[in-house]
Motif scaffolding. Structure first.
Motif, mmCIF file in Angstrom:
data_model
loop_
_atom_site.group_PDB
_atom_site.id
_atom_site.type_symbol
_atom_site.label_atom_id
_atom_site.label_comp_id
_atom_site.label_asym_id
_atom_site.label_seq_id
_atom_site.Cartn_x
_atom_site.Cartn_y
_atom_site.Cartn_z
ATOM 1 N N ARG A 1 8.322 2.007 4.458
ATOM 2 C CA ARG A 1 8.583 2.192 3.030
ATOM 3 C C ARG A 1 7.322 1.811 2.275
ATOM 4 N NH1 ARG A 1 13.530 2.384 0.290
ATOM 5 N NH2 ARG A 1 14.245 3.121 2.327
ATOM 6 N N LYS A 2 6.661 2.785 1.637
ATOM 7 C CA LYS A 2 5.399 2.545 0.940
ATOM 8 C C LYS A 2 5.655 2.307 -0.547
ATOM 9 C CE LYS A 2 1.845 4.536 3.839
ATOM 10 N NZ LYS A 2 0.521 5.209 3.806
ATOM 11 N N VAL A 3 4.976 1.286 -1.078
ATOM 12 C CA VAL A 3 5.106 0.916 -2.487
ATOM 13 C C VAL A 3 3.727 0.523 -3.004
ATOM 14 C CG1 VAL A 3 6.196 -0.657 -4.139
ATOM 15 C CG2 VAL A 3 7.455 0.041 -2.097
ATOM 16 N N SER A 4 3.464 0.851 -4.271
ATOM 17 C CA SER A 4 2.236 0.400 -4.927
ATOM 18 C C SER A 4 2.609 -0.325 -6.209
ATOM 19 C CB SER A 4 1.319 1.586 -5.267
ATOM 20 O OG SER A 4 0.865 2.225 -4.091
ATOM 21 N N LEU A 5 2.009 -1.493 -6.423
ATOM 22 C CA LEU A 5 2.250 -2.274 -7.632
ATOM 23 C C LEU A 5 0.918 -2.710 -8.225
ATOM 24 C CD1 LEU A 5 5.216 -4.685 -6.727
ATOM 25 C CD2 LEU A 5 5.312 -2.632 -8.139
ATOM 26 N N THR A 6 0.906 -2.891 -9.526
ATOM 27 C CA THR A 6 -0.281 -3.378 -10.223
ATOM 28 C C THR A 6 0.083 -4.607 -11.034
ATOM 29 O OG1 THR A 6 -1.196 -1.145 -10.390
ATOM 30 C CG2 THR A 6 -2.085 -2.811 -11.884
ATOM 31 N N ALA A 7 -0.635 -5.695 -10.803
ATOM 32 C CA ALA A 7 -0.505 -6.895 -11.635
ATOM 33 C C ALA A 7 -1.481 -6.746 -12.788
ATOM 34 C CB ALA A 7 -0.820 -8.145 -10.818
ATOM 35 N N THR A 8 -0.961 -6.799 -14.016
ATOM 36 C CA THR A 8 -1.797 -6.460 -15.157
ATOM 37 C C THR A 8 -1.374 -7.223 -16.400
ATOM 38 O OG1 THR A 8 -2.665 -4.588 -16.443
ATOM 39 C CG2 THR A 8 -0.328 -4.523 -15.868
ATOM 40 N N ARG A 9 -2.284 -7.327 -17.355
ATOM 41 C CA ARG A 9 -1.924 -7.819 -18.682
ATOM 42 C C ARG A 9 -1.106 -6.747 -19.387
ATOM 43 N NH1 ARG A 9 -7.156 -10.646 -21.530
ATOM 44 N NH2 ARG A 9 -8.031 -11.717 -19.715
ATOM 45 N N LEU A 40 3.198 -2.400 1.172
ATOM 46 C CA LEU A 40 3.013 -2.503 -0.277
ATOM 47 C C LEU A 40 1.581 -2.900 -0.596
ATOM 48 C CD1 LEU A 40 5.391 -3.960 -2.916
ATOM 49 C CD2 LEU A 40 3.016 -4.777 -2.850
ATOM 50 N N THR A 41 0.956 -2.140 -1.461
ATOM 51 C CA THR A 41 -0.393 -2.442 -1.918
ATOM 52 C C THR A 41 -0.327 -2.989 -3.329
ATOM 53 O OG1 THR A 41 -1.381 -0.722 -0.528
ATOM 54 C CG2 THR A 41 -2.683 -1.520 -2.389
ATOM 55 N N LEU A 42 -0.891 -4.184 -3.510
ATOM 56 C CA LEU A 42 -0.945 -4.821 -4.822
ATOM 57 C C LEU A 42 -2.361 -4.730 -5.358
ATOM 58 C CD1 LEU A 42 0.309 -6.556 -7.091
ATOM 59 C CD2 LEU A 42 -0.367 -8.577 -5.760
ATOM 60 N N ALA A 43 -2.511 -4.079 -6.508
ATOM 61 C CA ALA A 43 -3.794 -4.011 -7.194
ATOM 62 C C ALA A 43 -3.837 -5.093 -8.271
ATOM 63 C CB ALA A 43 -3.977 -2.634 -7.824
ATOM 64 N N ASN A 44 -4.923 -5.835 -8.322
ATOM 65 C CA ASN A 44 -5.056 -6.939 -9.269
ATOM 66 C C ASN A 44 -5.905 -6.520 -10.458
ATOM 67 O OD1 ASN A 44 -5.215 -9.341 -10.619
ATOM 68 N ND2 ASN A 44 -6.522 -10.361 -9.113
ATOM 69 N N HIS A 45 -5.243 -6.300 -11.606
ATOM 70 C CA HIS A 45 -5.943 -6.007 -12.849
ATOM 71 C C HIS A 45 -5.905 -7.201 -13.799
ATOM 72 C CE1 HIS A 45 -5.470 -1.334 -12.368
ATOM 73 N NE2 HIS A 45 -6.102 -1.906 -11.352
ATOM 74 N N ARG A 61 1.781 -5.523 4.736
ATOM 75 C CA ARG A 61 2.530 -4.647 5.638
ATOM 76 C C ARG A 61 3.220 -5.533 6.678
ATOM 77 N NH1 ARG A 61 2.158 1.002 7.634
ATOM 78 N NH2 ARG A 61 3.034 1.033 9.734
ATOM 79 N N PHE A 62 4.556 -5.433 6.755
ATOM 80 C CA PHE A 62 5.310 -6.289 7.671
ATOM 81 C C PHE A 62 6.708 -5.719 7.880
ATOM 82 C CE2 PHE A 62 5.499 -7.905 3.327
ATOM 83 C CZ PHE A 62 6.866 -7.958 3.087
ATOM 84 N N ALA A 63 7.275 -6.073 9.039
ATOM 85 C CA ALA A 63 8.655 -5.718 9.333
ATOM 86 C C ALA A 63 9.588 -6.593 8.503
ATOM 87 C CB ALA A 63 8.939 -5.912 10.821
#
Length: 529
Positions: free
Chosen positions: A70-78, A113-118, A156-158
């Protein structure tokens, strides 16, 4: 721009940021190299420990299997967040939502899940309650390097166990902003029958209100009631002193709480006077409404994402049937109300009545509450000051819950007992284990395959919700206790738990009051290599 003299904490943080990979590599090389000194309560800084990226961790992950991804992308942002009722605040969040977008997977799948840090600071992501691989646990300076501003990290983990979980940073006091979201792991063999599901996330809110930030709150609390202040040795600010980054001029209002008392918590209820208490990101004056039909069977997944507040929860006109705590099933128990410390979760079933009903989360001991509404027909909504009688009814207590036989630990004598004392107080704000503030190099050793008993003796006048990463434990020091990962220990009392050491690595144990943790009430359980 004002200039600041670097503090000891900032210098240490910078060193961690630069040496992050080296610190993790040192773990895999077999130890911390600190000459075998011993600390109170069994903490040790010598010997060989399993590295978060070591072969033992990889083998444990392989044994969990690799299901569909299950692929997810999230961005931490102001961002600016709308709390309802005309209240908007500048904060940090995952996208522009509060809580962040729910992540939902099925047990047996692999989350990618990839977390981008903004954000303007380094960050991380901890998967609260999951028994996952150690190098994905999200603790900077221990299991990974912090994610630098402008960078990203792939988790990435079970995901082996169904249940109600959540995720948040393990970086400074960032969790007390808008950086949290539910993680729901569905059971492919779900035994419960229900018509609707309502995920309920509770929070106490200070960020962006009249110039307040969690960093400014920590700075104020760190001065203590005695006014002397202290150096906390934070584990993850990565070179930026929190107060310097967020409140250089000290212009925010006081948020130190005085005189908050609770009989349930046997004394002091909390340190922070929050201006708002929220259900699913909404203030009590403009609550979220959940719609159903009379007679519907509803599953509520309740998560306390607060920083410093226990919530007593009740649904007016309804009884609650508790089915799970901290993701794991229990023999069904009926009551009127629940008490959730920070980080705890409960799943309950209710049969919806005919009408409009308040779901109230009382900020225990703080003379305030959060509110949501269950509606099955038209009619006036309850006001923000509503307090249903169920709040004072039968309280379902975690210590009296019985695990479902499918998740109960086997009866077995402990192979190892770790005893640790909770220390500190408001006078100097020096929260710690055994009088020793957090040091990533200090580990309390365990061996793979052991049954481990941990006794937490609370020597303080404050309650603490204690959280163990990467495992669930049985309450009460025996196999008959409910399985949890977070549990309250009351002032001047003890909490005994047991768990099976079946997930190798370096694992945090800490108070889930985010300010107590940052002050030093954290330690590490380390698997011997």
């Amino acid at each position: 721009m004002p200039m600041h003299r670097p503090t000891r904490r900032a210098v240490l943080g910078a060193a961690l940021a630069v040496a992050g990979t080296g610190a993790l590599a040192a773990c895999s090389d077999g130890g911390s190299g600190h000459g075998g000194a011993h600390a109170p309560g069994g903490a040790q800084d010598s010997g060989t420990y399993v590295s978060p990226g070591g072969k033992e961790v990889a083998a444990a992950e392989k044994a969990r299997g690799s299901g569909p991804v299950r692929k997810v992308s999230l961005t931490a942002t102001r961002t600016r967040l709308d709390l309802g009722g005309g209240t908007t605040v500048a904060s940090w969040a995952y996208g522009d939502r509060l809580p962040g977008r729910e992540v939902r997977v099925t047990a047996g799948e692999t989350l990618d899940l990839t977390l981008a840090n903004h954000l303007p600071q380094p960050t991380s992501m901890h998967w609260h309650g999951l028994a996952l691989r150690n190098d994905m646990d999200g603790v900077p300076g221990l299991t990974q390097r912090a994610i630098a501003p402008g960078g990203d990290f792939r988790y990435r983990f079970a995901v082996p166990h169904p249940g109600t979980y959540w995720f948040h940073p393990h970086s400074g006091v960032q969790q007390d902003r808008g950086l949290y979201a539910p993680l729901i792991v569905e059971d492919p063999k779900e035994p419960l029958a229900y018509d609707k599901e309502w995920v309920v996330v509770l929070d106490d809110w200070v960020d962006g209100v009249d110039g307040s930030t969690p960093d400014a709150v920590l700075k104020e609390l760190s001065g203590g009631m005695g006014g002397g202040g202290m150096d906390h040795g934070a584990h993850s600010m990565s070179g930026v002193e929190a107060s310097e980054a967020e409140d250089p001029d000290g212009g925010s209002p006081s948020r130190m709480m005085m005189g908050a008392r609770s009989e349930l918590l046997v004394g002091d209820a909390g340190d922070v006077a929050y201006p708002y208490y929220l259900v699913n990101g909404r203030v009590a004056g403009d609550p979220e409404t959940f719609r159903a039909r009379a007679g519907d069977r509803i599953r509520l997944r309740i998560i306390n994402a607060g920083g410093d507040t226990a919530f007593r929860v009740a649904l007016g006109g309804h009884r609650l049937t508790v089915t799970h705590t901290d993701g794991f099933p229990v023999r069904h128990a009926e009551g009127d109300a629940l008490l959730l410390g920070m980080g705890e979760r409960y799943d309950v079933l209710v049969t919806a009545g005919d009408g409009v009903f308040p779901l109230v989360a009382l900020a225990e001991g703080k003379d305030a509450a959060a509110l949501a509404v269950l509606r099955t027909r038209s009619g006036a909504a309850p006001g923000a000051s509503v307090r249903p009688k169920e709040l004072d009814g039968k309280l379902v207590q975690a210590g009296r819950l019985v695990p479902d036989p499918s998740v109960a630990l086997t009866e077995q004598a402990p192979d190892r007992t770790i005893r640790t004392r909770l220390t500190g107080g408001m006078a100097d704000y020096d929260w710690a284990f055994d009088g020793q503030p957090y040091d990533a190099k200090q580990r309390r050793p365990v061996e793979a395959g052991e049954r481990v008993r941990v006794v937490f003796d609370n020597g303080t006048a404050m309650w603490h919700p204690l959280h163990l990463h990467g495992h669930t434990f049985a309450l009460g020091g025996n196999a008959a206790g409910a399985r949890k990962d977070t549990a309250i220990v009351l002032p001047h009392r003890s909490l005994t738990v047991e768990f099976d050491a079946d997930n190798p690595g370096l694992w945090m144990v800490h108070c889930h009051n985010v300010y107590h943790a940052e002050a030093g009430m954290m330690t590490v359980l380390g698997y011997r290599g």
